[in-house]
Each structure stands twice: as C-alpha cells, then as structure tokens.
Design a protein around this motif. Sequence first.
Motif, short mmCIF file in Angstrom:
data_model
loop_
_atom_site.label_atom_id
_atom_site.label_comp_id
_atom_site.label_asym_id
_atom_site.label_seq_id
_atom_site.Cartn_x
_atom_site.Cartn_y
_atom_site.Cartn_z
N UNK A 158 -11.71 -7.18 15.07
CA UNK A 158 -12.13 -5.98 15.79
C UNK A 158 -11.14 -4.83 15.70
N UNK A 159 -10.01 -5.07 15.07
CA UNK A 159 -9.00 -4.01 14.95
C UNK A 159 -9.13 -3.34 13.60
N UNK A 160 -8.94 -2.02 13.58
CA UNK A 160 -9.12 -1.28 12.33
C UNK A 160 -7.83 -1.20 11.52
N UNK A 161 -8.02 -1.28 10.22
CA UNK A 161 -6.93 -1.03 9.29
C UNK A 161 -7.42 0.12 8.42
N UNK A 162 -6.68 1.19 8.36
CA UNK A 162 -7.16 2.34 7.58
C UNK A 162 -6.52 3.62 8.08
N UNK A 195 -7.81 8.82 -4.20
CA UNK A 195 -9.07 8.72 -4.92
C UNK A 195 -10.06 7.98 -4.05
N UNK A 196 -10.82 7.07 -4.64
CA UNK A 196 -11.67 6.23 -3.81
C UNK A 196 -10.75 5.31 -3.02
N UNK A 197 -10.94 5.23 -1.67
CA UNK A 197 -9.99 4.50 -0.85
C UNK A 197 -9.76 3.06 -1.32
N UNK A 198 -8.50 2.67 -1.33
CA UNK A 198 -8.17 1.28 -1.62
C UNK A 198 -6.93 0.91 -0.80
N UNK A 199 -6.88 -0.34 -0.41
CA UNK A 199 -5.74 -0.82 0.36
C UNK A 199 -4.67 -1.32 -0.60
N UNK A 208 2.90 -3.27 -5.01
CA UNK A 208 3.02 -4.59 -5.61
C UNK A 208 1.67 -5.32 -5.69
N UNK A 209 0.71 -4.84 -4.91
CA UNK A 209 -0.60 -5.48 -4.98
C UNK A 209 -1.64 -4.49 -4.48
N UNK A 210 -2.79 -4.56 -5.10
CA UNK A 210 -3.87 -3.66 -4.77
C UNK A 210 -5.08 -4.51 -4.39
N UNK A 211 -5.61 -4.25 -3.21
CA UNK A 211 -6.89 -4.87 -2.86
C UNK A 211 -7.93 -4.04 -3.61
N UNK A 212 -8.79 -4.67 -4.35
CA UNK A 212 -9.73 -3.89 -5.15
C UNK A 212 -10.56 -2.97 -4.26
N UNK A 213 -11.10 -1.88 -4.82
CA UNK A 213 -11.89 -0.96 -4.01
C UNK A 213 -13.08 -1.65 -3.37
N UNK A 214 -13.42 -1.21 -2.19
CA UNK A 214 -14.54 -1.79 -1.46
C UNK A 214 -15.84 -1.49 -2.21
N UNK A 345 -11.65 -7.03 -11.95
CA UNK A 345 -11.25 -6.30 -10.75
C UNK A 345 -11.16 -4.84 -11.17
N UNK A 346 -11.82 -3.97 -10.46
CA UNK A 346 -11.87 -2.57 -10.88
C UNK A 346 -10.47 -1.97 -10.94
N UNK A 347 -10.24 -1.11 -11.92
CA UNK A 347 -8.91 -0.51 -12.10
C UNK A 347 -8.47 0.33 -10.90
N UNK A 348 -7.19 0.64 -10.91
CA UNK A 348 -6.60 1.46 -9.85
C UNK A 348 -7.42 2.74 -9.66
N UNK A 349 -7.80 3.01 -8.43
CA UNK A 349 -8.63 4.19 -8.15
C UNK A 349 -7.81 5.37 -7.65
N UNK A 350 -6.51 5.29 -7.84
CA UNK A 350 -5.65 6.35 -7.30
C UNK A 350 -6.10 7.74 -7.74
N UNK A 351 -6.48 7.85 -9.00
CA UNK A 351 -6.91 9.16 -9.47
C UNK A 351 -8.40 9.16 -9.84
#
Length: 765
Positions: A158-162, A195-199, A208-214, A345-351
């Motif tokens: 129930x707690x938000x991360x973002x 870019x498209x939000x990613x954790x 060091x690690x990327x959770x793939x984009x939602x 796993x989709x590539x880095x969405x930073x840009x």
Amino acid sequence: MEGVTLLLFGLAMLNNLAATTVRDIIKTVQPLNDGQIIVSAGETFALGFFSPGNSKNRYVGIWYHKIPIQTLVWIANRDNPLADSSGVLMLNESGVLALLNHNKSVIWSSNSSRSAKYPVAKLLDTGNFIVQDGNNNNDSRDSLWQSFDHPVDTVLPGQKLGRSIITGLNWYLSSWNNSDDPSQGIYNIQVDTGGYPQFVLREGTVKIYRFGPWNGIHSGGSPLVQQNSALIFTYVSNEEETYVMYDFIHKSTSFRMVLATDGNFKGVYWSDEENGWAEFARAPVDVCDSYEKCGAYASCNINNAPLCDCLDGFVQKTTYTDSDCVRRTSLSCHGDGFLKFSGLKLPDTERSWFDKNISLMDCSILCMKNCSCTAYAALDISKGTRGCLLWFNDLTDIKKVTEVDQDIYIRMAGAEVGERHANSIINEHDKEDVELPILDLSEISSATNNFSSDNKLGQGGFGSVYKGTLNDGREIAVKRLSENSRQGLQEFKNEVMHIAKLQHRNLVRLLGCCIQAGERLLVYEFMPNKSLDSFIFDEKKSMLLDWPRRLVIINGIARGLLYLHQDSRHRIVHRDLKAGNVLLDSELNPKISDFGLARSFGGNETGANTNHVVGTYGYMPPEYIFEGAYSTKLDVFSFGVLILEIVCGKRNRGFYHEDNLLGHAWRLFTEGKCCEIVDATIKDSLNLSAALRAIHVGLLCVQLSPDDRPNMSSVVLMLTSESALPQPKVPGFFTNRNVVGDSSSPSTHNQYSNNEMTVSLMSAR
Ligand SMILES: *[C@@H]1O[C@H](CO)[C@@H](O)[C@H](O)[C@H]1NC(C)=O
Ligand SMILES: *[C@@H]1O[C@H](CO)[C@@H](O)[C@H](O)[C@H]1NC(C)=O
Ligand SMILES: *[C@@H]1O[C@H](CO)[C@@H](O)[C@H](O)[C@H]1NC(C)=O
Ligand SMILES: *[C@@H]1O[C@H](CO)[C@@H](O)[C@H](O)[C@H]1NC(C)=O
Ligand SMILES: *[C@@H]1O[C@H](CO)[C@@H](O)[C@H](O)[C@H]1NC(C)=O
Ligand SMILES: *[C@@H]1O[C@H](CO)[C@@H](O)[C@H](O)[C@H]1NC(C)=O
Ligand SMILES: *[C@@H]1O[C@H](CO)[C@@H](O)[C@H](O)[C@H]1NC(C)=O
Ligand SMILES: *[C@@H]1O[C@H](CO)[C@@H](O)[C@H](O)[C@H]1NC(C)=O
Ligand SMILES: *[C@@H]1O[C@H](CO)[C@@H](O)[C@H](O)[C@H]1NC(C)=O
Ligand SMILES: *[C@@H]1O[C@H](CO)[C@@H](O)[C@H](O)[C@H]1NC(C)=O
Ligand SMILES: *[C@@H]1O[C@H](CO)[C@@H](O)[C@H](O)[C@H]1NC(C)=O
Ligand SMILES: *[C@@H]1O[C@H](CO)[C@@H](O)[C@H](O)[C@H]1NC(C)=O
C-alpha cells in the motif's frame, strides 16, 4: 478522550524497550517519551524509540509489534540520532511532529503544507504513521503528513514508490549504512522520469540495476516486480505522479520489500516455522542483471557462455576492448525497416519518448519518420498493445528473459529486414513475421462501419476500397481483397512486400495490413482528393488543377518514380502507373499508389520477362504487350503517357484507337502546333514554354524502343532544367498500322479498350 485506547502491554520479548503505556495516537497534550510506544489499533505495528544492533544511539521508528525480531520499517531521524534516552516526540498545535533532544532542540520534524485545528498523529495497521485533523478516520488520504511519504529502506503493501510531480515528493528507498547504523547507505532505488519511467537501483550515483519499464503487467525482466498469485502491483503514471504500489494477498502474513545493506532488493515474509524472515524473491538475480553487463545491441543470456551475444543483424566491434555490437548493414534512414525481437528485457529508457494514446501502428510510423529513432515497442501490453515507446539512442542493457510477452521492433537496414521478411510473407504468411504493423480485423471493421457500402470508395481489379476512421480520428483507406480472388493473394503479398519498405513523399504510405479470418486488408493513409483522373478528365474539376499545380504533379510523380527505380534499395518497376493510380493529398500533391503489380530487381539485373502480362492498355509499351519484356523503361513509357494526359486533359485511348493521344501529340508536335492540344481549361495559367517542354519530354518517354526512352533521373533533370532536349522519334503505337504487329488480333483487345481497367492476360506465345 474520544476513541483513545489505553492498553497495558507486556513487552518482555522486546527487551530493549521499556514501554509502559500503549495507544495508537499522539496528541498535542501527550508527547511520547523514550520508553513509551504507540501501537496500531490491530496491534500490527508499534512506534517508539529504539537502538539498532549494537549501537547506543536512539532513534524513533516503526516496527512490527508482534514479530519477535525487531524489524524496523520506518525511521524518523535516521541521519540525526539521539545520544541518550532523553528524547521526546511531540505534536504541536499546528500539526507538526517534532523530535526534541535533552536541551529541547528539534533534531527532526515533520513538514506539512497545511495546518490542523485538532491535530492527531496516529499509527495505522498498515504501518503508516499519519498526522490528521481530528481522530475521526483511518484514511491516510486526508492526512497532513504521513510516514509513507518518507520511506527509508522498506516499502510496505500500500506504500508508493515513485515520484509526485504535484508535491515534489520523491518516494525512494535508500539502504541502511550498516546493521548498526540506519543512516543513508550507498544503495538507493528511485524512479527515473527522464524518458519512460523506470526504477533504477544505484550505488551512489552509479546505476547498477534497472527494473525494466512497466508494460501494463509488470516491470519487464524483474521477477520481484511481477504480478503473481501472492503479489498484485498497481502502476500509475500520469501528469500528477508516477508510482508503483503492491499488495500482498495473504493479509495475515507480514510481507515487506527492503533494500538491504548489500544492495539487494528483497521481498520477504515472516515465517513462523522458521521464526524468521524468509525470502520471497529478489533483484538483481544474476550477473546478467548487472547494468550494461553487455554493450550496446548485445543481449546477456545467463545460459550462454560467453554471456554476451550481438542481436540478430549486429556484429561484434573488431576492437577487443569494446563490448558494443555494431550493425552488419548500416542504416540509410529512408530504406530502413524494423525487425521484431521477443523475449528481451527492454533497453534502457533513459532517453526514450512515449505516448500512451498512440497505437502500435502509428508508433512504427513515428519511428520510421525520424531517422534517429532506433526502436519502438508497445507501452501497455495488457490492453492489446496500446501506447508507444520510442528509443532515440543506442540500445543498451538488454537481457534475455524467459517471459516473451513484450516485443521490441528494432530499426534495421532494409537489407536486413528485406530478406527475412520477403521470405516470411511468402512462405508462412505468418502475421507475426511481418515488420509492418498488423492491424486487428475488429479495429478496421469498426473503422469502416463493418465495410458498409456508404464507406466504399471504389472497386478495383482485386477488390474494393473503403474509407475508414480510426479511433484516434485518423482517416484511412482500406483495400479489401475479394475473398475469391485467387490471384489476389499473390498480389497482396507482393504489395505488402514492396510498399512496406518504401518511404517517399510521392508514394502513398501503407500504414498496416491484416490477414485474418479470410480477410486480406491493406490500410493506407487516406487521400482526401482521390485520384488524378477524377480531376483531369472531368470537365468541372479539371479547372481546379491550374498549370502550376499540374507541373507540381508531373514533377512529383517523376520523383516518386525515380525513387522506385533508383533510390529505393530494390529497383522496382511499378508496371501499372496511370492517372487512376496517382492519388492527391489534401494539398493536391501526387502520391503513386497501387503496387499490386510491382516487381523488383536485385543486383545488376535491369529487366525481366513474363508471360503473364498485366497492366493497363494505353499505358503499356509495345515490348511489354507483345514480348512480356519489362524493365524500368516500362514505367517511363507510362509516365510519358501520363504527362501528355495531364497537359492535354485527355485520356490516351490505347494504341488501336483512331483518336490515339500519342499520335495526336506527335502530329501537332511535328507541325509546331503543340499549344492546340493543351487542355483549354488551363490556358489562363499556362506557361507555354514549360508546357511545350513537358510535351517534349512526354514524347521522349513514349519512344518505341526502350533504349530511346530516357531513364527517370534524366527525366527529372529534363523537366526541371532548361537544357536542350533530344529530338523525339515516332512514338510507340503512333498508329496501329505502323507499329502493331500481327501477334494479337484487334478483336481480343477491344474488350480492354477502356484504360480505366487493369487487365491481366496471358500473352499468346
Ligand atoms: C509547530 O512547529 C512548526 C515547525 O517548527 C512551526 O512552524 C509552527 O509555528 C509550530 N506551531 C505552533 C502552534 O507552535
Ligand atoms: C543542545 O545540545 C547539543 C549537544 O547535544 C549542542 O550541540 C547544542 O548546542 C545544544 N543547543 C542548545 C540550544 O543548548
Ligand atoms: C517542507 O515543505 C515545503 C513545501 O511543502 C518545502 O518547501 C520545504 O523544503 C520542506 N521542508 C523540509 C524540511 O522538508
Ligand atoms: C480505525 O480502524 C480501527 C481498526 O481497524 C477501528 O477499530 C476504528 O473504528 C477505525 N476508526 C474509524 C474512525 O473508522
Ligand atoms: C557508514 O558505516 C561505515 C562503517 O561501516 C562508517 O565508516 C561510515 O562513517 C558510515 N557512514 C556514515 C555516513 O555514517
Ligand atoms: C487519450 O485517449 C483517451 C481516450 O481515447 C482520452 O480520454 C484522453 O484525453 C487522451 N489523452 C491524451 C493526452 O490525448
Ligand atoms: C527526432 O527525434 C528527436 C528526439 O525526439 C528530435 O530531437 C528530433 O528533432 C527528431 N527529428 C525529426 C526530424 O523529427
Ligand atoms: C458491426 O458488426 C458487429 C458484429 O457483426 C456488430 O456488433 C456491430 O453493431 C456492427 N457495427 C455497425 C456499425 O454496423
Ligand atoms: C482537397 O482535400 C482537402 C481536404 O479534404 C480539401 O480541403 C480541398 O478542398 C480539396 N481540394 C480540392 C481541389 O478538391
Ligand atoms: C552482374 O555483374 C557481375 C559483375 O559485376 C557479372 O559477373 C554478372 O554476370 C552480372 N549479372 C548480370 C545478370 O548481368
Ligand atoms: C515558364 O517556364 C520556364 C521554364 O520552362 C521558366 O524559365 C519561366 O520563368 C516560366 N515563366 C513564367 C512566367 O513563370
Ligand atoms: C540515366 O541516363 C543518363 C543519360 O543516358 C546516364 O548518364 C545515367 O547513368 C543513367 N542513370 C542510370 C541510373 O542508369
């Protein structure tokens, strides 16, 4: 004292505490001293003073009340410990929580944009500590402040991360420094919204690690952030906030996710049997999860040795030190296509760039249009591939994953796409293998009102054409092949193959196709002004195309044809160029359409033969009709006919016709009376010298011998320059007596005398 519960509670098992009173709230008149705790109404969580591990420092925090191993889920003053047990947590009249030390200095305080009349601080059974106005509900949404907005290393159900754009709050996790010291450690997880939000999990500032984009269902490639029977995730991303939140189904079991001091993000639940926390899942999982373990355009596969492998179409850079992969065939922008990759796993969405409202079809068009776009994917696979995600940089941090639910379409040179897809369409006609957007039959059906007759634009040799409007308001033209057209399927595949690869402003754009339930559909951009023949051969509408506009149209067709013949990767002969196949866009620019008969040549091939002569009389040159020989010079002939038709405003009636346009033009040209054949409706706007030049070029294009006809690059040059032009000879089909041989009798041809109609016949051999 409304609703205040005072309970006596034995705390023998929590021997580092000596609390005596238990309640779930702090009021302005009742500060909390070291040694006291408050307990949530359902006794799940407790809040009070504690010392972590071997430390003597005192902190205010929240832990599980009934779990024997004191497990902190939140800490108020993680970076400002109290040195002794003289601390006091109090709530002031405006609703601000303050932690005071021995000399009454504030070492930590809450912060709120609002103030309350009757402030109360309350610990909820969710583990959320909230400040609200009055003690009349349990709804954290009414709170002035809540601990859930200021996570430490743990995120509870129930707690938000973002991140909240409205409040500027960043709901991120950072690990403890070590087990004795809850101050901010080196690891943190937060959402990147560039870019498209990613954790992203970072060590300090290093990814060091990327959770793939939602992707509408889960965070691709991250086992911990996936819907399963025990965890339900909610992902929200809008103008106000971006966050992920989860719920643990087994409410009776304590579950939390924590960023441990070793940099692992873990999901753990309390196990009574083991009397400890059991791990449910974690991220990262393996070495392939390490950020950018492999270089650009390489995927990391944990089951392979070596781990890194270039994606299809890419090869290892030759330099030993560089792990990037490079394209086997470099991009040329306009000749490019897309290859679909699954199970990555989709590539880095930073840009990256994204739009939730764009369909996959439009997404591919957007990407194709912009030469720096490297790949696209659907955003939300839960709603039938909706939304559009575009990448503009080299694709990095790609991992091979087992779930194959989300595809990425990577830009490739035409050659890389061509071979593969030419084959797949021909051999399998498996819709999954076409790089062109595949549209759903239901989408097209509803766009055209179930192919209603009101939407019908016309009927061609292979089926009907319908007008449609997609949900997003875009207008389309749908070519529907008649089901019983055996020949049609081949033409269909042909057209898909050819035009999918073509990108030119003077070619009509194919937006997608559909092979489903016996239907074969081609979807094009809609051309509001129909075809050229509806203007130039119509007494009234011909006035709408003045001379300058006609010149623009002639030059546009020439450029489109030049692209087909020379600039596109495969040399393509259209084979059915005619006024009816030149469409006009909203600004009356010409677009060549109908590639059903197109053929392409590879390598240094320049021509071919067929015994299956197809095309439209009046536009077909003699060598084609009588010998089945075709080359790009076939189109040049048709183009010449078209020039004369545009200038004269008359149809070419075919070679056997008494009133043959070519013969007529030739006669007047030789007699120096060219202006007599110019369409009377454009006399006012006419530039006579330019019109004469056009007729001259037109006559050069309809020469009897293909070798006497200029190629399209020469034609474009002739039309746009002032250079001297070669003298034309007698055109092909000047008169039927002069040129036409005896290989076909006029009676067979008479039935095809209308050049509106595309014919198909086996030539007599
Ligand atoms: C409560 O504390 C805040 C922050 O220290 C302060 O701004 C505010 O004036 C205080 N309100 C009262 C009624 O003391
Ligand atoms: C309070 O005590 C701290 C040390 O514990 C000291 O640094 C600070 O100056 C003191 N402040 C006041 C207002 O006495
Ligand atoms: C308190 O909140 C305001 C805005 O609501 C913000 O500007 C300020 O920096 C915050 N202060 C602290 C100590 O968090
Ligand atoms: C708040 O929750 C507790 C425990 O679930 C319940 O006993 C109490 O009645 C609730 N209070 C209100 C105002 O709903
Ligand atoms: C974190 O812990 C290390 C020892 O594990 C210590 O040297 C360091 O000072 C601590 N950092 C902070 C910010 O307290
Ligand atoms: C996206 O589409 C939905 C439904 O078609 C519409 O309500 C919404 O306004 C659109 N959003 C944007 C940003 O265009
Ligand atoms: C292509 O996209 C990039 C990134 O969004 C943008 O900067 C650039 O202007 C676009 N180029 C064209 C031609 O639209
Ligand atoms: C199209 O056909 C479907 C199913 O046959 C029907 O439900 C729908 O109402 C039709 N729509 C129109 C606009 O005729
Ligand atoms: C061409 O199409 C556009 C858009 O539908 C329309 O506004 C315009 O009037 C048309 N032009 C002619 C000459 O019909
Ligand atoms: C194509 O060119 C190559 C050499 O450039 C030649 O060997 C080959 O015969 C040519 N093929 C055709 C069909 O002309
Ligand atoms: C007529 O066309 C020729 C090119 O053929 C050009 O040089 C000339 O400027 C044009 N005249 C006018 C009045 O536009
Ligand atoms: C087109 O024709 C011109 C003139 O004959 C010639 O120089 C040129 O090489 C030809 N272009 C192609 C691509 O064949």
